[in-house]
Structures are given as structure tokens and as C-alpha cells.
Design a protein around this motif. Structure first.
Motif, short mmCIF file in Angstrom:
data_model
loop_
_atom_site.label_atom_id
_atom_site.label_comp_id
_atom_site.label_asym_id
_atom_site.label_seq_id
_atom_site.Cartn_x
_atom_site.Cartn_y
_atom_site.Cartn_z
N UNK A 83 43.68 42.85 30.53
CA UNK A 83 42.78 41.70 30.54
C UNK A 83 43.30 40.59 31.46
N UNK A 84 44.60 40.31 31.38
CA UNK A 84 45.20 39.27 32.21
C UNK A 84 44.99 39.58 33.69
N UNK A 132 37.08 40.21 37.23
CA UNK A 132 36.14 41.19 36.68
C UNK A 132 35.65 40.68 35.33
N UNK A 133 34.50 41.16 34.89
CA UNK A 133 34.02 40.87 33.54
C UNK A 133 34.07 42.16 32.74
N UNK A 134 34.28 42.03 31.45
CA UNK A 134 34.28 43.20 30.57
C UNK A 134 32.85 43.49 30.18
N UNK A 164 37.62 50.91 28.33
CA UNK A 164 36.67 49.83 28.61
C UNK A 164 36.17 49.88 30.03
N UNK A 165 35.03 49.25 30.23
CA UNK A 165 34.44 49.14 31.55
C UNK A 165 34.49 47.69 31.99
N UNK A 166 34.97 47.48 33.24
CA UNK A 166 34.97 46.15 33.85
C UNK A 166 34.17 46.24 35.14
N UNK A 167 33.58 45.11 35.53
CA UNK A 167 32.81 45.11 36.76
C UNK A 167 32.86 43.74 37.43
#
Length: 119
Positions: free
Chosen positions: A19-20, A28-30, A44-47
Motif C-alpha cells: 500500500x505504501x 495507484x488506487x485500490x 488485490x487489484x490496483x490501477x
């Protein structure tokens, strides 16, 4: 014959460090998170824009030390934002490559390399 969007899976080992790096540093956003149970590994997916990555703590999903190339038309702006963030684990620079692209490589905390590519 058609092909769809490619979504790389990158291995991660520590949710807080992921996350950091991906959210707080890169921006990126989760999109979503999944665990089979509260004490099991996170997937998880981040974009960011059209770029989508999957991050997995599951053994066997991916190999640490992988590399992905992410094309952007805003390499200088991204570089400026990352430089201003003063992230203690990375200070990436832009390099002019012999094949004609400008590139900025940054390694995540798990040894994966993200190469942001501009013209």
C-alpha cells in the motif's frame, strides 16, 4: 482473432509495504481486495488510468523480481510527482535509451521492477 487487456500479476509479501509503495508513493488506487479468510494471503487489484496490476501474496501466483513496462504520455509529470514525494526507498530518474524511448525504472519493495516508458 482478438486479444483483451493484459493484467500482470506481481508478487507481494507485505500488505502495508504494498500500500505504501503502490498507493501512497506511485498514486495507484485500490480497486478491490480478496482474501479467502481474514488470516490468509491478500490478492488485490490496483490501477492508475488505463494501467491495471494485480498484487498477490499467494505463493505460486508470480515470481518476485518480475518487470513490467508501462507506457505513459506523462513521464515528466510522473517523475516530478515521484521526486516531490521524497519516498525514502526510491528516487527514480529518467534515462534516454539507445532504442529511442525515455524510461524511468523503479523497484517495488518485493523486487519487481516497473519501467514507465515515454517517447
Amino acid at each position: 482473432m482478438g486479444f483483451g487487456k493484459i493484467i500482470p500479476i506481481l508478487r507481494s509479501f507485505d500488505e502495508a509495504r504494498a500500500r505504501d509503495f503502490y498507493v501512497d508513493f506511485l498514486g495507484f488506487k485500490i480497486d478491490w481486495e480478496h482474501r479467502f479468510a481474514p488470516d490468509l494471503p491478500l490478492y488485490m487489484q490496483v490501477s492508475m488510468g488505463e494501467c491495471t496490476l494485480h498484487l498477490s501474496e499467494h505463493h505460486g501466483d508470480a515470481t518476485p523480481g518480475s518487470a513490467v513496462r508501462i507506457h505513459t504520455d506523462e513521464l515528466d509529470a510522473l517523475h516530478g510527482r515521484l521526486t516531490a514525494a521524497r519516498y525514502k526507498h526510491a528516487r527514480p530518474g529518467i534515462e534516454q535509451m539507445p532504442w529511442g524511448t525515455r524510461e524511468m525504472a523503479v523497484a517495488d519493495p518485493f523486487g519487481n521492477r516497473l519501467v514507465f516508458v515515454g517517447d
